[in-house]
Scaffold this motif. Structure first.
Motif, PDB file in Angstrom:
ATOM      1  N   ASN A 153     -65.433 -80.093  28.468  1.00  0.00           N
ATOM      2  CA  ASN A 153     -66.050 -81.377  28.782  1.00  0.00           C
ATOM      3  C   ASN A 153     -65.193 -82.450  28.141  1.00  0.00           C
ATOM      4  O   ASN A 153     -65.310 -82.726  26.945  1.00  0.00           O
ATOM      5  CB  ASN A 153     -67.489 -81.424  28.259  1.00  0.00           C
TER       6      ASN A 153
ATOM      7  N   ARG B 182     -61.083 -72.733  38.863  1.00  0.00           N
ATOM      8  CA  ARG B 182     -61.812 -73.814  38.215  1.00  0.00           C
ATOM      9  C   ARG B 182     -62.875 -74.404  39.135  1.00  0.00           C
ATOM     10  O   ARG B 182     -62.625 -74.625  40.317  1.00  0.00           O
ATOM     11  CB  ARG B 182     -60.823 -74.915  37.805  1.00  0.00           C
TER      12      ARG B 182
ATOM     13  N   ASP C  50     -63.852 -85.313  33.968  1.00  0.00           N
ATOM     14  CA  ASP C  50     -63.282 -83.974  33.804  1.00  0.00           C
ATOM     15  C   ASP C  50     -64.235 -83.088  33.020  1.00  0.00           C
ATOM     16  O   ASP C  50     -64.229 -83.055  31.788  1.00  0.00           O
ATOM     17  CB  ASP C  50     -61.933 -84.085  33.084  1.00  0.00           C
ATOM     18  N   CYS C  51     -65.080 -82.373  33.740  1.00  0.00           N
ATOM     19  CA  CYS C  51     -66.081 -81.490  33.121  1.00  0.00           C
ATOM     20  C   CYS C  51     -66.185 -80.250  33.997  1.00  0.00           C
ATOM     21  O   CYS C  51     -66.697 -80.314  35.115  1.00  0.00           O
ATOM     22  CB  CYS C  51     -67.419 -82.217  33.024  1.00  0.00           C
ATOM     23  N   SER C  52     -65.683 -79.104  33.507  1.00  0.00           N
ATOM     24  CA  SER C  52     -65.516 -77.964  34.410  1.00  0.00           C
ATOM     25  C   SER C  52     -65.574 -76.633  33.675  1.00  0.00           C
ATOM     26  O   SER C  52     -65.506 -76.563  32.455  1.00  0.00           O
ATOM     27  CB  SER C  52     -64.170 -78.071  35.135  1.00  0.00           C
TER      28      SER C  52
ATOM     29  N   ARG D  46     -72.827 -82.637  28.652  1.00  0.00           N
ATOM     30  CA  ARG D  46     -73.071 -81.838  29.846  1.00  0.00           C
ATOM     31  C   ARG D  46     -74.240 -80.920  29.548  1.00  0.00           C
ATOM     32  O   ARG D  46     -74.235 -80.185  28.569  1.00  0.00           O
ATOM     33  CB  ARG D  46     -71.841 -81.011  30.188  1.00  0.00           C
TER      34      ARG D  46
ATOM     35  N   HIS E  32     -66.333 -77.372  39.132  1.00  0.00           N
ATOM     36  CA  HIS E  32     -67.010 -78.458  38.434  1.00  0.00           C
ATOM     37  C   HIS E  32     -68.519 -78.342  38.640  1.00  0.00           C
ATOM     38  O   HIS E  32     -68.975 -78.050  39.754  1.00  0.00           O
ATOM     39  CB  HIS E  32     -66.518 -79.814  38.958  1.00  0.00           C
TER      40      HIS E  32
END
Length: 252
Positions: A205, A184, A175-177, A211, A186
């Motif tokens: 993040n 949303r 889950d990094c967006s 990231r 990614h």
């Protein structure tokens, strides 16, 4: 129109050097009163009316995105080589929600020579982008690290004169967006996307890994060449009026 205190007088002098109609249109459309704008799009310094009203621009300037993506390996190698040089990185406040680090190649239009010398190939690539906002206060190019389990709260950029390009360099699985105007997306390694950061946006993040992205500010694709030249003078990073604008604007 433009308040003279914020550059109106300087803009009027441009009638001597540019097509009168182009200057007049900017004079009518550019405002520093952003209090009437909706909360979902509230730039902190100025706003150009009658621009496009969609936040995502990844379908435009594809040739610039391809130039960056084709150099993914070169850029990432330079980042890996410099990542341990802590004195070159700006860091977030320990009390903030998001934990991040930034290494600026250009900061508000000004070239950071020491950092650029450490990343010469990346710098040359960015300087070769024909719409890079070099020399103006809205122009930045930097490596951005968002540490694991971090959230950047919703915020707006300074203006809608630019689009911000992100290219994924090291993107963790999970889950990094980023969310822009409620949509949303990614990040992905060796992929770019572009958005108008005058729209409300946030990032998160929720993994345990860093990231890392390259961020470059480009002139908005809807601006004409003449309009860009006018704005380059109006928002030149070395002029007195620029410092006035920055000192009186809200923090971003």
């Amino acid at each position: 129109g433009i308040n003279a205190e914020y550059g109106g007088q300087k803009l009027k002098k441009m009638y001597e050097r540019y097509e009168s109609l182009a200057v007049h249109k900017i004079e009518e459309r550019l405002t520093f009163d952003v209090t009437t704008l909706p909360d979902t799009r509230c730039p902190t310094i100025c706003y150009l009316r009658n621009m496009c009203d969609y936040p995502w621009h990844s379908h435009k300037q594809k040739y610039l995105q391809n130039l960056l993506c084709d150099s993914y390996g070169v850029i990432k190698t330079e980042v890996v080589n410099i990542i341990a040089e802590q004195d070159l990185w700006s860091v977030s406040d320990p009390n903030s929600c998001g934990s991040w680090q930034k290494l600026f190649l250009y900061n508000q239009g000004k070239k950071i020579e020491k950092n650029c010398q450490e990343m010469p190939k990346t710098t040359a690539l960015i300087e070769g982008l024909d719409t890079f906002m070099s020399g103006v206060i809205f122009g930045n190019a930097f490596i951005s690290i968002l540490n694991g389990q971090s959230v950047l709260e919703p915020h707006c950029g300074p203006t809608n004169l630019r689009v911000r390009c992100h290219m994924g360099l090291q993107i963790p699985q999970g889950d990094c967006s980023i969310t822009v105007n409620g949509v949303r997306e990614h990040w992905a390694n060796q992929e770019c996307f572009m958005f108008d950061d005058s729209f409300l946006h946030s990032a998160s993040n929720k993994t345990d890994s860093q990231r890392i992205v390259l961020i470059v500010d480009l002139w908005h694709p809807n601006l004409t060449i003449t309009e860009i030249k006018i704005f380059e003078e109006l928002f030149c990073s070395t002029t007195l009026i620029t410092h006035l604008i920055l000192s009186l604007s809200k923090p971003n």
